[in-house]
Design an enzyme around this catalytic site. Structure first.
Site, PDB file in Angstrom:
ATOM      1  N   ASP A 230       0.826  -1.211   0.000  1.00 41.83           N
ATOM      2  CA  ASP A 230       0.000   0.000   0.000  1.00 41.83           C
ATOM      3  C   ASP A 230       0.858   1.259   0.000  1.00 41.83           C
ATOM      4  O   ASP A 230       0.606   2.203  -0.754  1.00 41.83           O
ATOM      5  CB  ASP A 230      -0.914   0.018   1.225  1.00 41.83           C
ATOM      6  CG  ASP A 230      -2.138  -0.873   1.082  1.00 41.83           C
ATOM      7  OD1 ASP A 230      -2.480  -1.251  -0.053  1.00 41.83           O
ATOM      8  OD2 ASP A 230      -2.764  -1.176   2.112  1.00 41.83           O
ATOM      9  N   HIS A 253      -3.454   3.951   5.645  1.00 42.19           N
ATOM     10  CA  HIS A 253      -3.620   4.960   4.599  1.00 42.19           C
ATOM     11  C   HIS A 253      -3.529   6.386   5.139  1.00 42.19           C
ATOM     12  O   HIS A 253      -2.894   7.246   4.524  1.00 42.19           O
ATOM     13  CB  HIS A 253      -4.965   4.770   3.893  1.00 42.19           C
ATOM     14  CG  HIS A 253      -5.105   3.462   3.189  1.00 42.19           C
ATOM     15  ND1 HIS A 253      -4.217   3.027   2.224  1.00 42.19           N
ATOM     16  CD2 HIS A 253      -6.029   2.473   3.309  1.00 42.19           C
ATOM     17  CE1 HIS A 253      -4.600   1.848   1.771  1.00 42.19           C
ATOM     18  NE2 HIS A 253      -5.684   1.487   2.419  1.00 42.19           N
TER      19      HIS A 253
END
Length: 270
Positions: A230, A253
């Site tokens: 990610d 995130h």
């Protein structure tokens, strides 16, 4: 090293992991302009400034048109060294496939890459940058080579401590690109109410129960490897990824985006 694009058009169809709806993407070769997503005739460049949301996924948005869940595809484009590509989207998000970046990597490798005229640009971290958020933190330091050191630690017997170091040389495609997104079974009902993980299943998510796993992991430390997957996809929004030493503890995130924001502030002398 020269910049690259894909040799031929790539068409991929599946379902979104959050919406659960059908999604189709078509990748076209492009010789300049970076990575561009196209939805409803709106061109949305894959750049940091167009990130609208960082909760559970990365959402890019321009003029009211949004594309959900771009991070796995971005990670695959980084892994394959694709600098320029046009991605046309039918649906609201990028297909999840198995929850990793590998299906995208495989599709790109199947058609191959075309070398372009321009040399790849290089960018370096120029000072120490530190961010933190509710017990999580990340920093990056100047370095001559790219290195990512990631640690996760949660109140779960299989996630109490996982650590992985990507040194920029390790086979990213094989050792990180194959790692799948993960989540807790206990989270599903609440996430579904908020419009997340509606398409999540044992086919595309490593699912943790209270004390174990519903499905078999590909790696003992698959969860922390996926965090790096990610992160690299998100850092590719700064294309080229700034070379340096990155350390992240219990990130996600939101924290990754905080780090990107500070890197951009540093570049602009703020």
């Amino acid at each position: 090293m020269k910049e690259r694009t894909i040799k031929e058009k790539i068409i991929l169809s599946g379902r979104g992991i959050h919406s659960g709806n059908k999604a189709k993407i078509t990748l076209y070769p492009k010789e300049e302009g970076g990575i561009i997503f196209v939805k409803d005739q709106e061109e949305i460049p894959a750049i940091f400034s167009l990130v609208k949301s960082q909760e559970r996924e990365i959402v890019l948005s321009k003029n009211g048109v949004s594309v959900r869940g771009v991070e796995h595809l971005m990670s695959a484009l980084y892994a394959c060294g694709v600098d320029h590509v046009r991605v046309e989207i039918e649906g609201e998000e990028i297909p999840a496939f198995d929850g990793s970046a590998y299906p995208f990597i495989s599709a790109i490798e199947k058609v191959g890459l075309k070398e372009l005229k321009k040399e790849k640009r290089k960018r370096f971290i120029n000072k120490k940058i530190f961010v933190e958020n509710k017990g999580s933190f990340a920093f990056c330091l100047p370095a001559k080579k790219l290195k990512v050191h990631y640690i996760i630690s949660y109140n779960h017997p299989l996630l109490f401590y996982q650590e992985y170091i990507f040194d920029g040389k390790t086979d990213f495609k094989k050792n990180i690109g194959r790692s799948r997104t993960y989540g807790f079974l206990s989270w599903k009902e609440e996430l579904n109410k908020r419009g997340f993980a509606l398409g999540a299943s044992e086919k595309n998510t490593l699912i943790y129960t209270e004390s174990g796993l519903l499905n078999k992991p590909r790696f003992k430390d698959e969860a922390v490897r996926h965090k790096i997957l990610d992160l690299m996809g998100e850092l590719y929004l700064l294309n080229p990824i700034p070379i340096g030493y990155y350390f992240v503890f219990r990130g996600g995130h939101l924290l990754h985006f905080q780090l990107l924001k500070e890197i951009e502030r540093s570049k602009n002398g703020l």
